[in-house]
Scaffold this active site. Structure first.
Site, short mmCIF file in Angstrom:
data_model
loop_
_atom_site.label_atom_id
_atom_site.label_comp_id
_atom_site.label_asym_id
_atom_site.label_seq_id
_atom_site.Cartn_x
_atom_site.Cartn_y
_atom_site.Cartn_z
N GLY A 102 94.13 127.75 58.70
CA GLY A 102 93.59 128.70 59.70
C GLY A 102 92.46 128.04 60.48
N THR B 111 84.94 120.65 40.18
CA THR B 111 85.19 119.43 39.39
C THR B 111 84.48 118.22 40.00
OG1 THR B 111 87.24 119.05 40.62
CG2 THR B 111 87.43 120.19 38.51
N GLY C 168 84.28 115.14 45.48
CA GLY C 168 85.11 114.67 44.38
C GLY C 168 85.28 113.16 44.43
N SER D 162 90.83 120.44 45.19
CA SER D 162 91.72 120.92 44.13
C SER D 162 91.38 120.17 42.85
CB SER D 162 93.20 120.62 44.44
OG SER D 162 94.00 120.89 43.29
N ASP E 155 82.42 121.61 49.59
CA ASP E 155 82.78 121.52 48.16
C ASP E 155 82.03 122.60 47.40
OD1 ASP E 155 83.11 120.41 45.37
OD2 ASP E 155 84.01 118.76 46.48
N LYS F 229 100.73 122.69 44.86
CA LYS F 229 100.86 121.63 45.86
C LYS F 229 102.17 121.77 46.65
CE LYS F 229 97.08 119.17 45.23
NZ LYS F 229 96.11 118.89 46.29
N TYR G 7 99.60 123.32 38.93
CA TYR G 7 99.20 122.28 39.90
C TYR G 7 100.39 121.93 40.79
CZ TYR G 7 97.42 117.67 41.45
OH TYR G 7 97.00 116.58 42.17
#
Ligand code: NAD
Ligand code: UDP
Length: 313
Positions: free
Chosen positions: A105, A38, A13, A78, A34, A152, A148
């Site tokens: 994790g 977007t 991104g 994101s 990725d 977050k 969004y």
């Protein structure tokens, strides 16, 4: 000789790719993950010949397997622009919740330090100004931006839970509006929209009356702040952004002037829950990280307009 290894989610991104560049320049090995939801392969194509860089195409809402040792994880995956997350509401909620869980994790398994890319949107339409890290925010959970903002906010809560319960070494950055080369011209954010419209001599679409404010940070300053935070010992959220605040109308006028465009400014409907003001209080970043932005808007805009010219022409 072993080189410290960093995993960057969302590394193809806008911000993630600049981060990959910086980490490689600092002598780290970088594994970029990725799924190009977007992002764009062009943002990292210059890195494919680099022996210290590798790429895994993967949707991080599913189990993430990374072979070998990992020292740092920078979690940037994101959708980030309002039109992206309005188009991709479920993916946005999933990457912020399920994706963040998988990434935490991985950090626990590898005993890696993890930095979460959070956002000024956790403050919603803020009732205090400028925004300090101890402000809890004013978010509409069921509004269109909620997908969004709440993803977050959940990601921050999950990160703190892994920190407190599992002892994972975590960092949280709250990023304010950032701009620069590798932004998509069509991502719908004010800066690329205005510059694209100005370069094509089309009407510049200011939403509402343009009195809402934002504070724009140039990408190299942001990356510098992120790197300093990653290398610090500070586990509470830190705002990184440029406090120089401007109204959106004033900003549109600056873009017209800088590009020498014939465009005229028109006013269209203000989207739901659009924050009326936004300005970071960066006292904490100044004190803890000894960081502050160096690139003023005129300089940063000039570099970014040149970049967009190469795309428009
Ligand atoms: P971007 O859309 O350019 O980058 C996001 C990257 O994440 C893309 O490459 C996309 O393909 C990838 N991605 C999305 N979902 C994924 C998934 N499920 N699995 C794997 N990859 C996935 O956006 P950006 O502006 O570079 O933002 C990066 C991060 O910084 C985001 O987390 C965003 O919330 C945060 N942030 C950005 C800004 C800003 O001004 N640019 C402000 C605040 C926060
Ligand atoms: N905006 C605008 N015209 C556009 C795109 C955005 O007036 O073509 C406004 C938007 O309503 C907001 C501000 O510019 O008030 C910044 O929007 P952006 O999408 O860049 O990011 P946000 O800070 O809202 O996440």
């Amino acid at each position: 000789m072993y080189k410290p290894t960093a995993v960057v989610t969302g590394g193809a991104g806008f911000l993630g790719s600049h981060l990959c560049d910086r980490l490689l320049a600092e002598g780290l090995r970088v594994i970029c993950i990725d799924n190009f939801l977007t992002g764009n392969p062009n943002n990292i194509s210059h890195l494919f010949g680099n022996d210290n860089f590798s790429f895994i195409k993967h949707d991080i809402t599913n189990f993430i397997h990374v072979p070998g040792r990992v020292d740092y994880i920078l979690h940037f995956a994101s959708p980030a622009s309002p039109i992206d997350y309005l188009k991709l509401p479920i993916q946005t909620l999933k990457v912020g919740s399920l994706g963040t869980h998988k990434v935490l994790g991985l950090a626990k398994e590898k005993k890696a330090r993890i930095l979460l890319a959070s956002t000024s949107e956790v403050y919603g339409d803020p009732l205090i100004h400028p925004q300090t890290e101890d402000y809890w925010g004013n978010v509409n959970p069921i509004g269109p931006r909620g997908v969004y903002d709440e993803a977050k906010r959940f990601a921050e809560a999950m990160t703190m839970a892994y920190h407190r319960y599992h002892g994972v070494d975590t960092r949280i950055v709250r990023i304010f509006n950032t701009y620069g080369p590798r932004m998509r011209l069509d991502d719908g954010r004010a800066l690329p929209s205005f510059v694209g419209q100005a370069l094509r001599n089309e009407d510049i679409t200011v939403f509402g009356d343009g009195s809402q404010t934002r504070s724009f940070c140039y990408v190299s300053d942001l990356i510098d702040g992120l790197y300093k935070l990653l290398m610090s010992n500070h586990t509470e959220p830190v705002n990184i952004g440029n406090p120089e605040e401007v109204t959106i109308l004033q900003f549109a006028e600056e873009v017209v002037k800088l590009t020498g465009s014939q465009s005229k400014i028109i006013f269209t409907e203000l989207p739901a829950d659009d924050p009326k003001v936004r300005q970071p209080d960066i006292t904490k970043a100044r004190e803890i990280l000894h960081w502050e932005p160096k690139v003023d808007r005129a300089t940063g805009l000039e570099i970014t307009v040149d970049y967009f010219k190469s795309l428009v022409i």
